[in-house]
Enzyme design. Structure first.
Site, PDB file in Angstrom:
ATOM      1  N   SER A 233       0.711  -1.242   0.082  1.00 37.90           N
ATOM      2  CA  SER A 233      -0.038   0.227  -0.026  1.00 37.90           C
ATOM      3  C   SER A 233       0.879   1.500   0.129  1.00 37.90           C
ATOM      4  CB  SER A 233      -0.758   0.175   1.203  1.00 37.90           C
ATOM      5  OG  SER A 233      -0.206  -0.081   2.544  1.00 37.90           O
ATOM      6  N   CYS A 234       1.911   1.155  -0.786  1.00 34.09           N
ATOM      7  CA  CYS A 234       2.816   2.223  -0.635  1.00 34.09           C
ATOM      8  C   CYS A 234       2.496   3.569  -1.668  1.00 34.09           C
ATOM      9  CB  CYS A 234       4.344   2.045  -1.178  1.00 34.09           C
ATOM     10  SG  CYS A 234       4.277   1.422  -2.888  1.00 34.09           S
ATOM     11  N   GLY A 235       1.438   3.298  -2.419  1.00 31.59           N
ATOM     12  CA  GLY A 235       0.866   4.476  -3.051  1.00 31.59           C
ATOM     13  C   GLY A 235       1.533   4.736  -4.438  1.00 31.59           C
TER      14      GLY A 235
END
Length: 287
Positions: free
Chosen positions: A127-129
């Site tokens: 979920s690091c974007g």
């Protein structure tokens, strides 16, 4: 400075087993997980600087290889000639009991590094974007090129790799809680393996060993991963120029895209009775 002593990779733990016969208390063995900080040391115009680069949760052992493998995978170093020393660190801000949890890598004088690469490419979570397109573009900016053809392997060799890796994983056999990464030749001979609680760490250790030995490129090797194949693991394989990556588990969509873009043969769900090929099947002979 305290002496370098080997840290435990596994420890005993009391467990309560619940089963058909009720509850029993036994002693089990669990894999050790400890944080390790990686620092780089550089001398510029006579001034020495020490900068923390990353903190990773790992199983102690092969710590120097882990640090070198991480820096290599992130494109901060390219070969054995880019660093002059790797050591545990005991600066004033490091407590003695944490001595073995901080590793310093001293870079060669004059090496120009781009620390923004770590910020841009350090994918530690799902979920690091960072979107997939940006991830692949980042690799292209690091001058990564598609792998060349040449290596051809009998598919039955791939099918034998999981058992060969598993039988050589000494700590896994004791704990059942470690990931493994193994490097094989085209005939399926196990050349090296590393274990860790972290999938990325196991591969960093494995690649770091090769870099320290002066063998940064692995053009004729097969990599086996004991779990799934994610983007970041394929990225590390690409940096080491490994043409065939096999995984016991499933690949992610971005891992498949990376493999296809850079001509890596990616195999998933590898079992004794077969496996899936997601890209570059030409490296697998038809018998």
């Amino acid at each position: 400075m305290p002496p370098v002593t080997e840290q435990d990779t596994h420890l005993p733990a009391q467990v309560t087993r619940i089963g058909a016969d009720g509850r029993t208390v036994n002693t089990d063995t669990v894999a050790v997980e400890e944080p390790m900080e990686i620092r780089i040391v550089q001398s510029v115009e006579g001034v020495t600087s020490r900068r923390p680069i990353a903190i990773t949760m790992r199983t102690p052992g092969d710590d120097f290889e882990l640090a070198i493998g991480f820096l290599f995978g992130e494109g901060l170093i390219a070969s054995r000639e880019d660093f002059v020393d790797v050591s545990y660190c005991l600066d004033d801000d490091v407590q003695e009991e944490q001595y073995l949890n901080v590793v310093s890598v001293t870079l060669r004088t004059g090496l120009d590094i781009e620390l923004s690469r770590v910020e841009r490419n350090f994918y530690t979570t799902s979920s690091c974007g960072v979107c997939g397109k940006a991830s692949l573009e980042a690799l292209e900016m690091q001058a990564c090129t598609p792998l060349t053809d040449g290596l051809v392997v009998d598919p039955t060799i791939i099918q034998q790799l999981p058992e060969r890796l598993r039988s050589a994983q000494s700590v896994f056999q004791k704990t059942g809680g470690l990931h493994g990464a193994g490097l094989f030749d085209a005939n399926g001979k196990l050349l090296d393996l590393c274990e860790d609680v972290g999938r990325h760490n196991a591969l960093d250790k494995l690649i770091g060993k090769q870099v320290i030995a002066g063998q940064a490129r692995q053009d004729d090797r097969i990599l086996l991963l004991s779990g799934r194949a994610s983007f970041e693991l394929l990225q590390k394989a690409l940096m080491a120029r490994i043409p065939i990556v096999a995984a016991v588990g499933a690949p992610s969509s971005l891992a498949v895209s990376l493999a296809a873009n850079f001509n890596i043969t990616l195999c998933g769900f590898v079992r004794a009775d077969g496996f899936n090929v997601y890209s570059a099947p030409e490296r697998l002979s038809r018998g």
